[in-house]
Design an enzyme around this catalytic site. Structure first.
Site, PDB file in Angstrom:
ATOM      1  N   GLU A   1     -16.253   2.152   1.003  1.00 56.62           N
ATOM      2  CA  GLU A   1     -15.755   2.624   2.222  1.00 56.62           C
ATOM      3  C   GLU A   1     -17.022   3.758   2.506  1.00 56.62           C
ATOM      4  OE1 GLU A   1     -12.323   4.028   0.142  1.00 56.62           O
ATOM      5  OE2 GLU A   1     -12.679   6.055   0.136  1.00 56.62           O
TER       6      GLU A   1
ATOM      7  N   HIS B   1       0.981  -1.371   0.011  1.00 54.45           N
ATOM      8  CA  HIS B   1      -0.214  -0.101  -0.139  1.00 54.45           C
ATOM      9  C   HIS B   1       1.033   1.047   0.036  1.00 54.45           C
ATOM     10  CE1 HIS B   1      -3.135   2.976   1.997  1.00 54.45           C
ATOM     11  NE2 HIS B   1      -3.371   2.734   0.648  1.00 54.45           N
ATOM     12  N   HIS B   2       0.578   2.113  -0.891  1.00 59.31           N
ATOM     13  CA  HIS B   2       1.443   3.525  -0.954  1.00 59.31           C
ATOM     14  C   HIS B   2       0.311   4.492  -0.918  1.00 59.31           C
ATOM     15  CE1 HIS B   2       4.993   1.691  -3.458  1.00 59.31           C
ATOM     16  NE2 HIS B   2       4.920   1.288  -1.995  1.00 59.31           N
ATOM     17  N   GLU B   3      -0.076   5.041   0.233  1.00 56.38           N
ATOM     18  CA  GLU B   3      -1.025   6.056   0.400  1.00 56.38           C
ATOM     19  C   GLU B   3      -0.099   7.439   0.207  1.00 56.38           C
ATOM     20  OE1 GLU B   3      -4.719   6.781   0.597  1.00 56.38           O
ATOM     21  OE2 GLU B   3      -3.258   8.603  -0.255  1.00 56.38           O
TER      22      GLU B   3
ATOM     23  N   GLU C   1      -8.383   7.096  -5.852  1.00 52.57           N
ATOM     24  CA  GLU C   1      -8.456   8.494  -6.290  1.00 52.57           C
ATOM     25  C   GLU C   1      -7.608   8.591  -7.429  1.00 52.57           C
ATOM     26  OE1 GLU C   1      -7.341   8.118  -3.005  1.00 52.57           O
ATOM     27  OE2 GLU C   1      -9.293   7.702  -2.417  1.00 52.57           O
TER      28      GLU C   1
HETATM   29  C1  NOJ Z   1      -8.842   6.214   0.442  1.00 51.10           C
HETATM   30  C2  NOJ Z   1      -9.050   4.850  -0.256  1.00 51.10           C
HETATM   31  O1  NOJ Z   1     -10.254   4.965  -1.182  1.00 51.10           O
HETATM   32  C3  NOJ Z   1      -9.237   3.806   0.914  1.00 51.10           C
HETATM   33  O2  NOJ Z   1      -9.334   2.573   0.446  1.00 51.10           O
HETATM   34  C4  NOJ Z   1      -8.087   3.991   1.812  1.00 51.10           C
HETATM   35  O3  NOJ Z   1      -8.136   3.020   2.803  1.00 51.10           O
HETATM   36  C5  NOJ Z   1      -7.598   5.312   2.282  1.00 51.10           C
HETATM   37  N1  NOJ Z   1      -7.716   6.211   1.385  1.00 51.10           N
HETATM   38  C6  NOJ Z   1      -6.466   5.376   3.161  1.00 51.10           C
HETATM   39  O4  NOJ Z   1      -5.415   5.480   2.185  1.00 51.10           O
HETATM   40 CA    CA Z   2     -11.495   6.913  -2.064  1.00 50.87          CA
END
Ligand code: NOJ
Ligand code: CA
Length: 684
Positions: free
Chosen positions: A490, A395-397, A466
């Site tokens: 979500e 995961h890369h946020e 996004e």
């Molecule tokens: C928004 C993403 O749609 C969601 O899946 C993710 O858990 C959160 N951002 C945090 O990165």
């Molecule tokens: Ca989202």
């Protein structure tokens, strides 16, 4: 006698000379149902028209560009050449909704040149398929046009009817809006500004995002979008509600006057119009992906479609957190091992781990994509996953910090490669840095495409949240596997507006899903989750959550709920265990936009079939005709359907499971509850 014939012919030739017929520039679909006409008028303005079954769908619509530094391209053109050709191939999807795709079209290429001083040249290329059209502008190399600083693209779609339209606003930042259903003449995108649950939003025009889908009085279905969005900015469609006209408005930037900057030669993305006689045909259409170039990656065998669980819903429910300081950190070695065990036991290929790396709280000074939190042993977790035959999903946020992500991307991908991790979920929530750029402008289009090209070097496949909209580039770069780009599951966990209503997905299937795979994250069993969020819930029945594994297409499909919620319901879990995720073929059995849809998909390798059906807030009876089975075998069908008293709000967990034998001659009538659905597995 001979003389008369000669005279007759001479007279015919003369009469046709005296009344010169204007030459027509035309192309028709292979089946002849769709016809495109192109020409320039007396002012030299280029225009086109589209007819379907001999009826005008797009009336005279003009084409052109405004630039920031030079005069517009829009008039004083003459046609200097035109060519027509036919193309027909069948290509193979490495993974997808089906294995073989027919790419059959007739092409019209018209070369234009300005008669005024600059003598600029532009070609219009139309590809006409049985399921719609695509056209694009091509700027060849030329002396008086070296660089295009496009202020606006002036592409029109002049419609002939006040269609029933399924739309989200033309937001330059985000696609996570609920759909509205109105007449074309009643579209009011401005009223959608400032939604409280959107991290960032920018809706400058009364425009819609694409795909936008329309249904006509006679049942004609249209959907507007674009294909092969490369080094350009995303297109929204501004709605002239009085004249029923759509016009391109490109996503811009606060940092430049131009919206797109390109060196000549270049071409634009394809502007697409899918045309169908009914709703199911829209989903079966392969127009968008066909308009993309063939696979450029030498090898994609390192990516395998998979179902996955993840340390994810527990954060959205507030059971745990992404960051460490809260004392409820979700991504611990111990917790992730539980997910690995569960996936291994239940025929689920992957585990997503969010919140594994440092940077989730402000004090930590930004994300770091190579440093795990101290309670997460990345090496040990990947070793353990490997041993169990499960893949970890990285995961890369970025929180929109694209500039710092670009700097770290190589080392982050290299770490993945060293661990044998082949899939990353990336995220771009919040406004962007560099400041002034929008999520759907040229800068981000290039960022997403560069990430895919770079990812391929490290054998990394990408599922972006996004994201930029899907435009079929998965054909060219099959490591672009899935994405969000819609209001996902979500929102049911935290939206203050009641979450996604029952009609949401019956609209999504005929709008957003036409663009490409969706990471919707289905499979919530604990529909009401009162223990965590008593004011929120999922607005479907449990049976519908199962149906989504078939209805919503993605090569990575999440089993999103908490493990304890699955363990409490082995009967329903069996479907998630069995269901395929990579398909030999897909048949859309029935459906109406915004109301219901039933899809059957055959799994590659096993030949097993799975059927999913969903309905909106209305209960309805659906008859499934199994003639699609097309062989003489008897299948054991396990049917997961709404119980007699099921209802998305009053009784969402009422689920009946029953097993019967079916053949291609069978028919089955199913009652779908309000907000309900059904799922069927058919094993040989
Ligand atoms: C928004 C993403 O749609 C969601 O899946 C993710 O858990 C959160 N951002 C945090 O990165
Ligand atoms: Ca989202």
């Amino acid at each position: 006698m001979k003389h008369t014939v000669v005279i007759l012919i001479a007279a015919m030739v003369l009469s046709s000379c005296s009344k010169p017929k204007q030459k027509r520039y035309q192309a028709s679909s292979p089946d002849g149902n769709i016809e495109v006409d192109f020409n320039v008028n007396n002012q030299g303005e280029p225009f086109y028209l589209v007819a379907f079954n001999n009826k005008a769908i797009v009336d005279t619509s003009y084409l052109g560009f405004d630039f920031v530094n030079v005069k517009s391209i829009k008039d004083n053109f003459k046609i200097i050449n035109s060519t027509a050709s036919t193309f027909n191939e069948t290509w193979r999807m490495p993974w997808g909704e089906q294995e073989d795709v027919v790419n059959h079209y007739n092409e019209l290429r018209v070369e234009l040149e300005e008669t005024s001083e600059l003598n600029r040249k532009v070609n219009l290329v139309f590809k006409v398929y049985n399921d719609g059209i695509g056209f694009r502008y091509e700027f060849p190399e030329q002396p008086n046009f070296k660089e295009a600083l496009i202020a606006e693209e002036q592409t029109e779609f002049n419609l002939t009817e006040d269609y029933k339209t399924f739309w989200i606003p033309g937001d330059w930042e985000i696609y996570e809006h609920l759909y509205s259903t109105t007449k074309l003449s009643e579209i009011d995108a401005i009223s959608k500004r400032n939604h409280p649950n959107l991290a960032q939003t920018h809706i400058p025009n009364n425009a819609v995002n694409t795909p936008v889908t329309m249904v006509g009085e006679d049942g004609t279905h249209l959907s507007f979008h674009e294909a092969a969005l490369v080094d350009y900015s995303g297109m929204t469609l501004e709605v002239d509600t009085e004249n029923l006209n759509l016009k391109s408005v490109l996503v811009g930037s606060e940092n430049t006057k131009h919206k797109v900057k390109r060196k000549v030669p270049f071409h634009t993305p394809w502007r697409t119009l899918q045309i169908a006689e009914n709703a199911p045909e829209l989903i079966e259409s392969k127009l968008i992906i066909n308009l993309n170039e063939p696979n450029k990656l030498e090898d994609i065998s390192w990516f395998t479609p998979m179902k996955y669980t993840g340390v994810w819903w527990e954060m959205h429910l507030g059971k745990s957190t992404w960051d460490l300081a809260s004392g409820k950190h979700g991504a611990t070695t111990e917790n992730v091992k539980k997910y690995i065990d569960f996936s291994a036991k239940n025929n689920i290929g992957g585990v997503l781990v969010e919140g594994w790396n440092t940077g989730w709280s402000e004090e930590e000074g930004g994300f770091d994509f190579v440093t795990p939190y101290p309670d997460y042993n990345l090496d040990e977790v990947t070793r353990y996953a490997n041993e169990k035959g499960v893949e970890i999903i990285m995961h890369h946020e970025t929180y929109g910090g694209v500039d710092t992500y670009i700097k770290q991307q190589d080392s982050a991908y290299a770490l993945m490669k060293s661990l044998g991790i082949h899939t990353v979920k990336s995220g771009y929530v919040f406004t962007l840095s560099p400041k002034g750029e929008y999520h759907h402008g040229q800068f981000m289009v290039n960022h997403h495409n560069n990430s895919a090209i770079n990812g391929a070097k490290y054998q990394v496949a990408i599922n972006a949240h996004e994201p930029i909209k899907a435009t079929g580039l998965r054909r060219t770069y099959p490591n672009i596997i899935s994405r969000e780009g819609l209001r996902g599951q979500e929102f049911n966990a935290w939206a203050e507006d009641g979450g996604n209503p029952p009609e949401h997905l019956p609209i999504v299937a005929f709008t957003r899903m036409l663009a490409g795979p969706i990471d919707y994250t289905p499979g919530i069993f604990n529909i009401k989750f009162d223990k965590y969020k008593p004011n929120n819930q999922v607005n479907t029945t449990l049976a519908q959550q199962l149906a989504l594994y078939v209805v919503i297409y993605s090569p990575v499909q999440m089993a999103a709920d908490l493990l304890e919620h699955y363990e409490a319901n082995p009967k329903a879990l069996q479907f998630i265990k069995d269901v395929g995720v990579d398909w030999q073929q897909t048949k859309v059995l029935n459906g109406e936009v915004g109301d219901f849809v039933t899809i059957a998909r055959q799994e590659r390798d096993t030949g097993n079939w799975f059927v999913g059906g969903i309905t909106d807030e209305n209960a309805r009876t659906i008859t499934v005709d199994f003639s699609f089975l097309n062989d003489t075998e008897t299948y054991q069908a396990t049917i997961y359907k709404d119980g007699e008293n099921a209802h998305w709000n009053d009784n969402p967990l009422d689920l009946d499971v029953e097993t019967v034998n079916v053949t291609k001659d069978s028919k089955l009538t199913l009652n779908l509850a309000k907000g309900g659905g059904f799922a069927i597995s058919l094993m040989k």
